[in-house]
Design an enzyme around this catalytic site. Structure first.
Site, short mmCIF file in Angstrom:
data_model
loop_
_atom_site.label_atom_id
_atom_site.label_comp_id
_atom_site.label_asym_id
_atom_site.label_seq_id
_atom_site.Cartn_x
_atom_site.Cartn_y
_atom_site.Cartn_z
N PRO A 99 0.83 -1.20 0.00
CA PRO A 99 0.00 0.00 0.00
C PRO A 99 0.87 1.26 0.00
O PRO A 99 1.93 1.28 0.63
CB PRO A 99 -0.82 -0.10 1.29
CG PRO A 99 -0.38 -1.32 1.99
CD PRO A 99 0.62 -2.05 1.17
N ALA A 102 1.72 4.24 3.46
CA ALA A 102 1.23 3.48 4.61
C ALA A 102 2.34 3.07 5.55
O ALA A 102 2.14 2.28 6.46
CB ALA A 102 0.49 2.24 4.10
N GLY A 103 3.56 3.55 5.31
CA GLY A 103 4.67 3.24 6.20
C GLY A 103 5.32 1.90 5.92
O GLY A 103 6.13 1.42 6.71
N LEU A 104 5.00 1.29 4.78
CA LEU A 104 5.54 -0.05 4.48
C LEU A 104 6.64 -0.02 3.41
O LEU A 104 6.98 -1.07 2.86
CB LEU A 104 4.41 -1.00 4.07
CG LEU A 104 3.35 -1.29 5.14
CD1 LEU A 104 2.34 -2.31 4.65
CD2 LEU A 104 4.00 -1.79 6.43
N GLY A 105 7.14 1.15 3.12
CA GLY A 105 8.31 1.23 2.23
C GLY A 105 8.00 1.05 0.76
O GLY A 105 8.87 0.64 -0.02
N SER A 106 6.78 1.41 0.35
CA SER A 106 6.39 1.21 -1.04
C SER A 106 7.33 1.92 -2.04
O SER A 106 7.77 1.31 -3.02
CB SER A 106 4.93 1.68 -1.19
OG SER A 106 4.70 2.29 -2.39
N ALA A 109 10.69 0.18 -2.27
CA ALA A 109 10.62 -1.15 -2.91
C ALA A 109 10.45 -1.01 -4.43
O ALA A 109 11.03 -1.79 -5.19
CB ALA A 109 9.46 -1.94 -2.31
N ASP A 150 14.68 3.13 4.86
CA ASP A 150 13.73 2.37 4.02
C ASP A 150 14.46 1.70 2.86
O ASP A 150 14.32 0.49 2.64
CB ASP A 150 12.62 3.30 3.48
CG ASP A 150 11.62 3.70 4.55
OD1 ASP A 150 11.92 3.51 5.73
OD2 ASP A 150 10.54 4.21 4.18
C1 MEV Z 1 9.77 6.31 7.35
O1 MEV Z 1 9.60 4.94 7.05
C2 MEV Z 1 10.66 6.48 8.54
C3 MEV Z 1 10.94 7.91 8.99
O2 MEV Z 1 11.84 7.81 10.09
C4 MEV Z 1 11.54 8.75 7.90
C5 MEV Z 1 12.96 8.35 7.53
O3 MEV Z 1 13.62 7.63 8.27
O4 MEV Z 1 13.42 8.82 6.47
C6 MEV Z 1 9.67 8.60 9.50
#
Ligand code: MEV
Length: 312
Positions: A99, A102-106, A109, A150
């Site tokens: 997604p 969503a914080g999953l590294g899209s 990737a 990421d």
């Molecule tokens: C994002 O996945 C993680 C953060 O710490 C940003 C980053 O490390 O570049 C919020």
């Protein structure tokens, strides 16, 4: 045809503080991935690249795209890196089950899968370190000050302990453990959460630095526990990390609700993962409580649940 895939990721400890030089820990998530497929194109001039990304309704020649578009940027950077311009015309097809926002590294990737597929197809495969640094350049387009965690965890496809500017430490997990990843359904671009923290840091540098220090200590402590396989002690550290993230202003009502729900249903610890303000949370579970926590999260509004195993 050449196909390359790259996994999603979750940050176990240390998001945001990692942008300010503190350590963080992230693991790849194999249940979701980005895929790049390279195929030969008949009837086109040599050196031309056609891009198809159905997920974002993009079908275009590379030379017609804005060079600042992340897909154009990763392809151009990769071709420059291997210094090849005269190749049979190519099609790059990109799909992803990760997604977006969503914080999953899209984004990382997608870049990693393209860099890998292109370089393999052209007979010049690159090391994880090289692929990671190409993807890092593209991450800068998404938010100006990425830490690099990421692109690193996705390119190395291993658990990493990461400090900005240092070579990543890929480390072994002493005993596998299970995480549930639950999506709040609130899209949250990393750039917005990162600038919110930046504003808070500008208005209260001392308070923020203290929070970053606490988060860094938590990440250091967690690395030792994970290596030693002392998994039961990770839960309280996740909860402490979440308190710091909340104090930084990057949680949300829905994330808080999902986190509380997971804990009440038996999770040993829970926190947001990634930039926050939406996106995903993670909960540490075992075989006894995983199903209960998973259904409680669904009832509390998590739009998608992924069960993943952290292992070396
Ligand atoms: C994002 O996945 C993680 C953060 O710490 C940003 C980053 O490390 O570049 C919020």
């Amino acid at each position: 045809m050449t196909i390359a895939q790259a996994p999603g990721k979750v940050i176990l400890f240390g998001e945001h503080a990692v942008v300010y030089g503190r350590p963080a820990i992230a693991i790849p998530v194999q249940q979701v991935c980005a895929t790049a497929e390279i195929s030969q194109l008949p009837n086109a001039p040599s050196g031309q690249v056609f891009i198809q990304a159905d997920d974002i309704a993009l079908v275009k020649w590379l030379h017609e795209m804005n060079p600042d578009h992340p897909l154009a940027r990763i392809i151009n950077l990769t071709l420059q890196e291997i210094d090849i311009s005269n190749f049979l015309p190519l099609k790059v097809k990109i799909t992803s089950s990760i997604p977006i926002a969503a914080g999953l590294g899209s984004s990382a990737a997608i870049s990693v899968s393209i860099a890998r597929a292109l370089t393999q197809h052209l007979g010049r495969p690159l090391s994880p370190e090289q692929v990671s640094s190409l993807a890092f350049e593209v991450e800068k387009l998404h938010h100006g000050t990425p830490s690099g965690i990421d692109n690193t965890v996705v390119a190395y496809n291993r658990p990493v302990y990461f400090v900005r500017g240092n070579p990543p430490e890929c480390f072994s997990i002493g005993a596998p453990f299970t995480l549930l990843i639950a999506d709040s359904g609130q899209a949250s671009p990393t750039s917005i959460a990162v600038s919110k923290v930046r504003q808070q840091w500008e208005s209260d540098p001392e308070g923020c630095e203290q929070l970053f220090d606490s988060i860094g200590e938590i990440a250091d402590h967690a690395r030792g526990l994970i290596k030693a396989g002392k998994i039961s002690q990770l839960g309280p550290l996740m909860n402490k990390n979440q308190e710091c993230l909340d104090a930084l202003g990057v949680s949300s009502d829905l994330l808080d609700r999902l986190i509380q729900t997971a804990l009440q249903a038996g999770a040993f610890g829970a926190k947001l993962s990634g930039a926050g303000l939406g996106g995903n949370m993670i909960a540490l579970v075992n075989a006894d409580c995983a199903a209960d926590v998973q259904s409680a999260l669904a009832r509390a509004g998590a739009t998608r649940r992924i069960r993943t195993e952290a292992k070396t």
